[in-house]
Design a protein around this motif. Structure first.
Motif, short mmCIF file in Angstrom:
data_model
loop_
_atom_site.label_atom_id
_atom_site.label_comp_id
_atom_site.label_asym_id
_atom_site.label_seq_id
_atom_site.Cartn_x
_atom_site.Cartn_y
_atom_site.Cartn_z
N GLU A 36 0.84 -1.21 0.00
CA GLU A 36 0.00 0.00 0.00
C GLU A 36 0.87 1.25 0.00
O GLU A 36 0.60 2.21 0.72
N LEU A 37 1.87 1.27 -0.85
CA LEU A 37 2.85 2.35 -0.85
C LEU A 37 2.51 3.38 -1.94
O LEU A 37 2.89 3.22 -3.09
N PRO A 38 1.82 4.47 -1.58
CA PRO A 38 1.46 5.46 -2.59
C PRO A 38 2.61 6.41 -2.96
O PRO A 38 2.60 6.98 -4.05
N GLU A 39 3.57 6.59 -2.05
CA GLU A 39 4.68 7.49 -2.37
C GLU A 39 6.01 6.86 -2.00
O GLU A 39 6.23 6.45 -0.88
N PHE A 40 6.91 6.85 -2.98
CA PHE A 40 8.28 6.39 -2.78
C PHE A 40 9.16 7.42 -3.46
O PHE A 40 9.29 7.45 -4.68
N THR A 41 9.73 8.30 -2.64
CA THR A 41 10.55 9.40 -3.13
C THR A 41 12.02 9.08 -2.96
O THR A 41 12.45 8.58 -1.92
N PHE A 42 12.78 9.37 -3.99
CA PHE A 42 14.23 9.16 -4.01
C PHE A 42 14.88 10.51 -4.27
O PHE A 42 14.52 11.21 -5.21
N VAL A 62 10.11 3.38 -7.04
CA VAL A 62 10.18 4.85 -6.87
C VAL A 62 9.20 5.49 -7.85
O VAL A 62 9.14 5.13 -9.02
N ASN A 63 8.40 6.44 -7.33
CA ASN A 63 7.48 7.16 -8.22
C ASN A 63 7.69 8.68 -8.17
O ASN A 63 7.03 9.42 -8.89
N LYS A 64 8.62 9.14 -7.33
CA LYS A 64 8.93 10.56 -7.25
C LYS A 64 10.42 10.74 -7.01
O LYS A 64 10.99 10.09 -6.14
N VAL A 65 11.03 11.61 -7.80
CA VAL A 65 12.44 11.95 -7.62
C VAL A 65 12.50 13.44 -7.35
O VAL A 65 11.79 14.23 -7.97
N ARG A 66 13.35 13.82 -6.40
CA ARG A 66 13.51 15.25 -6.12
C ARG A 66 14.97 15.57 -5.95
O ARG A 66 15.78 14.70 -5.60
N PHE A 67 15.30 16.82 -6.20
CA PHE A 67 16.68 17.27 -6.06
C PHE A 67 16.71 18.70 -5.54
O PHE A 67 15.71 19.40 -5.58
N GLY A 68 17.86 19.12 -5.06
CA GLY A 68 18.02 20.44 -4.48
C GLY A 68 18.54 21.46 -5.48
O GLY A 68 19.74 21.62 -5.61
N PHE A 96 14.13 12.34 -15.72
CA PHE A 96 13.20 11.90 -14.68
C PHE A 96 11.78 11.77 -15.22
O PHE A 96 11.05 10.84 -14.85
N LYS A 97 11.36 12.69 -16.06
CA LYS A 97 10.00 12.66 -16.60
C LYS A 97 9.73 11.37 -17.39
O LYS A 97 8.59 10.91 -17.46
N ARG A 98 10.77 10.81 -17.96
CA ARG A 98 10.60 9.57 -18.73
C ARG A 98 10.41 8.34 -17.82
O ARG A 98 9.90 7.32 -18.26
N TYR A 99 10.82 8.45 -16.57
CA TYR A 99 10.80 7.29 -15.68
C TYR A 99 9.81 7.39 -14.51
O TYR A 99 9.41 6.36 -13.98
N PHE A 100 9.48 8.60 -14.10
CA PHE A 100 8.74 8.76 -12.86
C PHE A 100 7.50 9.63 -13.04
O PHE A 100 7.49 10.56 -13.84
N GLU A 101 6.49 9.31 -12.24
CA GLU A 101 5.25 10.08 -12.28
C GLU A 101 5.47 11.52 -11.80
O GLU A 101 4.89 12.46 -12.34
N TYR A 102 6.30 11.68 -10.80
CA TYR A 102 6.53 13.00 -10.22
C TYR A 102 8.02 13.32 -10.17
O TYR A 102 8.83 12.46 -9.81
N THR A 103 8.35 14.54 -10.54
CA THR A 103 9.69 15.07 -10.35
C THR A 103 9.53 16.36 -9.58
O THR A 103 8.62 17.15 -9.87
N SER A 104 10.38 16.57 -8.61
CA SER A 104 10.27 17.76 -7.79
C SER A 104 11.67 18.28 -7.46
O SER A 104 12.66 17.57 -7.61
N PHE A 105 11.72 19.51 -7.04
CA PHE A 105 12.98 20.08 -6.60
C PHE A 105 12.73 21.06 -5.47
O PHE A 105 11.63 21.55 -5.30
N ASP A 106 13.76 21.29 -4.68
CA ASP A 106 13.71 22.25 -3.59
C ASP A 106 14.25 23.58 -4.07
O ASP A 106 15.27 23.63 -4.76
N MET A 107 13.58 24.64 -3.69
CA MET A 107 14.10 25.99 -3.89
C MET A 107 13.91 26.76 -2.59
O MET A 107 12.93 26.55 -1.88
#
Length: 180
Positions: A36-42, A62-68, A96-107
């Protein structure tokens, strides 16, 4: 109890090899209920990302990747010792867009000496990255490391007032809502 979220980060785990990522994923499946894992962020270091590593991350769930990213402004990128280029960050987002549903970054914003113009430009560039999510937050001067404070002082950059940071937050809120 099934795990509901995993955040794998803090040490830029994409510096691991694809094989190591795969082994970590197998160990997690062997020892935890991930049904029941809806979010797996790397968390990623964009200079260390490859197709092979993205495939390994996707394969372990993994369904979300994020970077700084932190800032687009050259002054603050230098102060934060960000060594990835903007071009590398855009390229990583496309990968990332080719592999994961979500891509995010910190600002971050509200840095010493940051003008409203610099902040506004950062927000425009951030939305142009085309990610589905991003995390933006004001920097806390209390927890900022001493070397950064020394760098601010060496450049004559003064802390922003609470009112300035609050105005930036209100502007950010309105800008993001208007941008969808």
């Amino acid at each position: 109890i099934p795990i509901r979220a995993i955040f794998f980060g803090g040490g830029t785990p994409t510096t691991l090899t694809a094989g190591q990522i795969t082994r970590i994923g197998q160990a997690m499946r062997d020892h935890f209920d991930l049904s029941e894992l809806p979010e797996f962020t790397f968390e990623a270091e964009v200079k260390s990302v490859t197709e092979e590593k993205c495939a390994a991350m996707r394969d372990i769930g993994v369904n979300k990747v994020r970077f700084g990213l932190q800032s687009f402004d050259p002054l603050y990128r230098e102060l934060f010792n960000i060594t990835a280029t903007i071009e590398q960050e855009y390229a990583a987002v496309e990968l990332f867009k080719r592999y994961f549903e979500y891509t995010s970054f910190d600002m971050i914003y509200g840095m010493h000496g940051q003008t409203f113009e610099q902040f506004s430009r950062d927000i425009e560039y951030a939305t142009s990255m085309g990610t589905r999510t991003m995390e933006l937050y004001p920097i806390s001067n209390v927890v900022t490391q001493a070397p950064l404070h020394h760098s601010y002082a060496a450049r004559g950059l003064e802390p922003l007032s609470f009112i300035d940071k609050m105005a930036m937050t209100i502007y950010l809120n309105q800008y993001m809502r208007a941008s969808g």
